[in-house]
Write a protein that holds these residues in place. Structure first.
Motif, PDB file in Angstrom:
ATOM      1  N   THR A  73       0.830  -1.207   0.000  1.00 57.22           N
ATOM      2  CA  THR A  73       0.000   0.000   0.000  1.00 57.22           C
ATOM      3  C   THR A  73       0.863   1.255   0.000  1.00 57.22           C
ATOM      4  OG1 THR A  73      -1.746  -1.153   1.215  1.00 57.22           O
ATOM      5  CG2 THR A  73      -1.815   1.247   1.209  1.00 57.22           C
ATOM      6  N   VAL A  74       1.893   1.269   0.860  1.00 59.83           N
ATOM      7  CA  VAL A  74       2.781   2.425   0.929  1.00 59.83           C
ATOM      8  C   VAL A  74       3.605   2.550  -0.353  1.00 59.83           C
ATOM      9  CG1 VAL A  74       4.734   3.435   2.172  1.00 59.83           C
ATOM     10  CG2 VAL A  74       2.849   2.423   3.434  1.00 59.83           C
ATOM     11  N   PHE A  75       3.941   1.420  -0.972  1.00 66.18           N
ATOM     12  CA  PHE A  75       4.651   1.449  -2.251  1.00 66.18           C
ATOM     13  C   PHE A  75       3.810   2.191  -3.292  1.00 66.18           C
ATOM     14  CE2 PHE A  75       8.357  -1.459  -3.396  1.00 66.18           C
ATOM     15  CZ  PHE A  75       8.913  -0.513  -4.245  1.00 66.18           C
ATOM     16  N   LEU A  76       2.521   1.897  -3.328  1.00 64.99           N
ATOM     17  CA  LEU A  76       1.624   2.576  -4.263  1.00 64.99           C
ATOM     18  C   LEU A  76       1.494   4.061  -3.924  1.00 64.99           C
ATOM     19  CD1 LEU A  76      -1.163  -0.150  -4.558  1.00 64.99           C
ATOM     20  CD2 LEU A  76       0.411   0.560  -6.374  1.00 64.99           C
ATOM     21  N   VAL A  77       1.452   4.375  -2.631  1.00 69.88           N
ATOM     22  CA  VAL A  77       1.384   5.782  -2.216  1.00 69.88           C
ATOM     23  C   VAL A  77       2.676   6.507  -2.600  1.00 69.88           C
ATOM     24  CG1 VAL A  77       1.215   7.339  -0.229  1.00 69.88           C
ATOM     25  CG2 VAL A  77      -0.233   5.308  -0.351  1.00 69.88           C
ATOM     26  N   MET A  78       3.820   5.826  -2.451  1.00 71.82           N
ATOM     27  CA  MET A  78       5.092   6.412  -2.844  1.00 71.82           C
ATOM     28  C   MET A  78       5.099   6.712  -4.335  1.00 71.82           C
ATOM     29  SD  MET A  78       8.083   7.420  -1.786  1.00 71.82           S
ATOM     30  CE  MET A  78       9.787   7.703  -2.335  1.00 71.82           C
ATOM     31  N   ALA A  79       4.556   5.786  -5.130  1.00 76.25           N
ATOM     32  CA  ALA A  79       4.476   6.010  -6.572  1.00 76.25           C
ATOM     33  C   ALA A  79       3.616   7.231  -6.883  1.00 76.25           C
ATOM     34  CB  ALA A  79       3.912   4.768  -7.261  1.00 76.25           C
ATOM     35  N   MET A  80       2.513   7.384  -6.151  1.00 72.26           N
ATOM     36  CA  MET A  80       1.645   8.554  -6.335  1.00 72.26           C
ATOM     37  C   MET A  80       2.383   9.836  -5.953  1.00 72.26           C
ATOM     38  SD  MET A  80      -1.985   9.471  -4.472  1.00 72.26           S
ATOM     39  CE  MET A  80      -2.707   7.871  -4.896  1.00 72.26           C
ATOM     40  N   ARG A  95      12.367   9.979   4.207  1.00 74.50           N
ATOM     41  CA  ARG A  95      13.442  10.011   5.203  1.00 74.50           C
ATOM     42  C   ARG A  95      13.001  10.682   6.498  1.00 74.50           C
ATOM     43  NH1 ARG A  95      16.530   5.913   3.980  1.00 74.50           N
ATOM     44  NH2 ARG A  95      15.908   5.549   1.824  1.00 74.50           N
ATOM     45  N   LEU A  96      12.110  11.640   6.399  1.00 78.87           N
ATOM     46  CA  LEU A  96      11.605  12.309   7.595  1.00 78.87           C
ATOM     47  C   LEU A  96      10.652  11.424   8.397  1.00 78.87           C
ATOM     48  CD1 LEU A  96      10.982  15.934   6.274  1.00 78.87           C
ATOM     49  CD2 LEU A  96      12.646  15.244   8.009  1.00 78.87           C
ATOM     50  N   SER A  97      10.288  10.271   7.830  1.00 79.18           N
ATOM     51  CA  SER A  97       9.393   9.353   8.546  1.00 79.18           C
ATOM     52  C   SER A  97      10.028   8.819   9.825  1.00 79.18           C
ATOM     53  CB  SER A  97       8.997   8.181   7.638  1.00 79.18           C
ATOM     54  OG  SER A  97      10.120   7.373   7.329  1.00 79.18           O
ATOM     55  N   LEU A  98      11.349   8.972   9.970  1.00 80.31           N
ATOM     56  CA  LEU A  98      12.015   8.534  11.208  1.00 80.31           C
ATOM     57  C   LEU A  98      11.454   9.267  12.424  1.00 80.31           C
ATOM     58  CD1 LEU A  98      14.381  10.701  12.480  1.00 80.31           C
ATOM     59  CD2 LEU A  98      15.173  10.395  10.149  1.00 80.31           C
ATOM     60  N   MET A 121      13.712  16.799  16.366  1.00 77.64           N
ATOM     61  CA  MET A 121      12.323  16.495  16.008  1.00 77.64           C
ATOM     62  C   MET A 121      11.568  17.755  15.593  1.00 77.64           C
ATOM     63  SD  MET A 121      11.685  13.733  19.073  1.00 77.64           S
ATOM     64  CE  MET A 121       9.918  13.617  18.911  1.00 77.64           C
ATOM     65  N   ALA A 122      11.853  18.875  16.267  1.00 78.88           N
ATOM     66  CA  ALA A 122      11.212  20.136  15.900  1.00 78.88           C
ATOM     67  C   ALA A 122      11.622  20.556  14.490  1.00 78.88           C
ATOM     68  CB  ALA A 122      11.582  21.220  16.909  1.00 78.88           C
ATOM     69  N   LEU A 123      12.905  20.401  14.176  1.00 76.10           N
ATOM     70  CA  LEU A 123      13.378  20.725  12.819  1.00 76.10           C
ATOM     71  C   LEU A 123      12.752  19.800  11.781  1.00 76.10           C
ATOM     72  CD1 LEU A 123      17.189  21.491  13.290  1.00 76.10           C
ATOM     73  CD2 LEU A 123      15.366  23.095  12.711  1.00 76.10           C
ATOM     74  N   ALA A 124      12.599  18.514  12.148  1.00 84.85           N
ATOM     75  CA  ALA A 124      11.991  17.560  11.220  1.00 84.85           C
ATOM     76  C   ALA A 124      10.536  17.926  10.941  1.00 84.85           C
ATOM     77  CB  ALA A 124      12.090  16.141  11.792  1.00 84.85           C
ATOM     78  N   PHE A 125       9.801  18.331  11.968  1.00 84.73           N
ATOM     79  CA  PHE A 125       8.423  18.776  11.786  1.00 84.73           C
ATOM     80  C   PHE A 125       8.368  20.010  10.880  1.00 84.73           C
ATOM     81  CE2 PHE A 125       6.429  16.474  15.498  1.00 84.73           C
ATOM     82  CZ  PHE A 125       5.396  15.934  14.750  1.00 84.73           C
ATOM     83  N   ALA A 126       9.257  20.961  11.147  1.00 82.79           N
ATOM     84  CA  ALA A 126       9.297  22.175  10.326  1.00 82.79           C
ATOM     85  C   ALA A 126       9.639  21.837   8.876  1.00 82.79           C
ATOM     86  CB  ALA A 126      10.328  23.152  10.902  1.00 82.79           C
ATOM     87  N   ALA A 127      10.562  20.905   8.693  1.00 81.39           N
ATOM     88  CA  ALA A 127      10.934  20.494   7.339  1.00 81.39           C
ATOM     89  C   ALA A 127       9.745  19.879   6.609  1.00 81.39           C
ATOM     90  CB  ALA A 127      12.088  19.489   7.399  1.00 81.39           C
ATOM     91  N   LEU A 128       8.998  19.016   7.305  1.00 82.99           N
ATOM     92  CA  LEU A 128       7.838  18.377   6.680  1.00 82.99           C
ATOM     93  C   LEU A 128       6.799  19.413   6.261  1.00 82.99           C
ATOM     94  CD1 LEU A 128       6.507  15.629   5.985  1.00 82.99           C
ATOM     95  CD2 LEU A 128       5.404  15.729   8.220  1.00 82.99           C
ATOM     96  N   ILE A 129       6.551  20.380   7.115  1.00 80.67           N
ATOM     97  CA  ILE A 129       5.587  21.432   6.784  1.00 80.67           C
ATOM     98  C   ILE A 129       6.041  22.205   5.541  1.00 80.67           C
ATOM     99  CG2 ILE A 129       4.601  23.630   7.583  1.00 80.67           C
ATOM    100  CD1 ILE A 129       4.668  22.419  10.430  1.00 80.67           C
ATOM    101  N   CYS A 130       7.334  22.505   5.471  1.00 75.23           N
ATOM    102  CA  CYS A 130       7.865  23.226   4.307  1.00 75.23           C
ATOM    103  C   CYS A 130       7.755  22.392   3.029  1.00 75.23           C
ATOM    104  CB  CYS A 130       9.328  23.611   4.545  1.00 75.23           C
ATOM    105  SG  CYS A 130       9.568  24.905   5.785  1.00 75.23           S
ATOM    106  N   LEU A 152       2.368  12.936   0.039  1.00 74.85           N
ATOM    107  CA  LEU A 152       3.566  13.124   0.856  1.00 74.85           C
ATOM    108  C   LEU A 152       3.313  12.750   2.318  1.00 74.85           C
ATOM    109  CD1 LEU A 152       4.950  16.483  -0.594  1.00 74.85           C
ATOM    110  CD2 LEU A 152       5.909  14.193  -0.894  1.00 74.85           C
ATOM    111  N   ILE A 153       2.143  13.134   2.832  1.00 72.32           N
ATOM    112  CA  ILE A 153       1.786  12.749   4.204  1.00 72.32           C
ATOM    113  C   ILE A 153       1.655  11.227   4.299  1.00 72.32           C
ATOM    114  CG2 ILE A 153      -0.043  12.848   5.946  1.00 72.32           C
ATOM    115  CD1 ILE A 153      -0.556  15.734   5.063  1.00 72.32           C
ATOM    116  N   GLY A 154       1.075  10.610   3.265  1.00 71.59           N
ATOM    117  CA  GLY A 154       0.943   9.154   3.247  1.00 71.59           C
ATOM    118  C   GLY A 154       2.291   8.458   3.267  1.00 71.59           C
ATOM    119  N   VAL A 155       3.250   8.978   2.494  1.00 72.36           N
ATOM    120  CA  VAL A 155       4.614   8.417   2.484  1.00 72.36           C
ATOM    121  C   VAL A 155       5.243   8.555   3.865  1.00 72.36           C
ATOM    122  CG1 VAL A 155       6.957   8.809   1.615  1.00 72.36           C
ATOM    123  CG2 VAL A 155       5.033   8.738   0.022  1.00 72.36           C
TER     124      VAL A 155
END
Length: 284
Positions: A73-80, A95-98, A121-130, A152-155
């Motif tokens: 399922t995630v493979f298909l989401v990654m393709a999307m 990579r930010l999924s860590l 973790m705060a920087l990772a959250f900020a990066a994801l939002i950007c 992107l959120i699904g990935v």
């Protein structure tokens, strides 16, 4: 060091193949199914799992079943995500999924939250939002622009949950290679059942694409494991080099080969993601 470069290359090559899938009109369902068959064979041949131990470990089957459904399922989401957001943002989100297993360790497993972890973790959250902020008029003709942040959120969420499930499998006593084999078998079986139900006609080109995808997918995992084996005293260095290497290589290939244009906020997000990796690599 070459094993790390091979792992990074395989990871980014998977994204490149997913990027080309639509233009080459590959059936992703077939390719992903064959990918897991190839990965299963390679796991048996190179990682020497002990599948018989799964029969004596009933606690592992619930987690394995979840992985069997989630992996394809995630493979298909990654393709999307690669199709709508591009290689650069998709690899960074992966990579930010860590951040998700780090949060789980703090919230559910009583891990101590240090200042360095908190800042990372705060920087990772900020990066994801950007990363999720789409540049205005980047592609005004795209009728389903809302799919970009959703994918992107699904990935991010999908790969984070997969990481947690594998960590939980380790707590049941299952070895990583054995767990990987079980997850691949169930994921491949799940995809094959879907293809049979849909009565999808098989073609040689889709099988070849799936074999290549399987080799690259497994290669990413195998060379990453080998890197940890070669540098047993520096696991955090391997972690940092792998994640930052994938983000930087994906950015280079996306920008140069596929002409992916990023907004200024997206570029800031890439920089924040790299900074987050540098802060967190000692905390993993």
């Amino acid at each position: 060091m070459y094993v790390l470069l091979l792992s990074i290359g395989c990871s980014v090559a998977v994204s490149v193949l997913l990027k080309l899938a639509r233009s080459r009109r590959f059936d992703l369902g077939q390719a992903i199914a064959v990918n897991y068959i190839a990965a299963t064979i390679l796991t048996l041949g190179l990682l020497q799992p002990q599948p018989q131990t799964l029969l004596n470990n009933p606690d592992a089957w619930g987690l394995l079943s979840a992985l069997g459904l989630l992996l394809p399922t995630v493979f298909l989401v990654m393709a999307m995500a690669v199709r709508h957001a591009g290689i650069v943002l998709s690899d960074a989100a992966q990579r930010l999924s860590l951040l998700i297993p780090l949060l789980a360790a703090f919230l559910f497993f009583n891990e101590v939250l240090t200042t360095q972890k908190l800042l990372g973790m705060a920087l990772a959250f900020a990066a994801l939002i950007c990363l999720l902020i789409k540049k205005k008029n980047l592609n005004p003709s795209q009728p389903r622009a809302f799919l970009t942040p959703l994918a992107l959120i699904g990935v991010w969420l999908g790969y984070g949950v997969i990481d947690i499930l594998f960590k939980q499998l380790a707590r049941t006593g299952s070895q990583f290679a054995t767990s990987l084999l079980g997850a691949f078998v169930l994921a491949g079986g799940f995809m094959l059942l879907i293809l049979v139900f849909k009565k999808t006609p098989w073609t040689a080109r889709n099988v070849i694409a799936g074999l290549l995808l399987g080799v690259l997918n497994f290669g990413n995992i195998y060379f990453y494991i080998r890197a940890h084996q070669l540098f047993p005293e520096n696991p955090s260095l391997v972690f940092a080099a792998m994640n930052i290497g994938v983000i930087c290589t994906g950015t280079l290939i996306g920008a140069v080969i596929f002409r992916e244009r990023l907004g200024k906020v997206n570029v800031i997000g890439i920089a924040l993601a790299i900074a987050a990796m540098l802060l967190l690599f000692n905390a993993i």
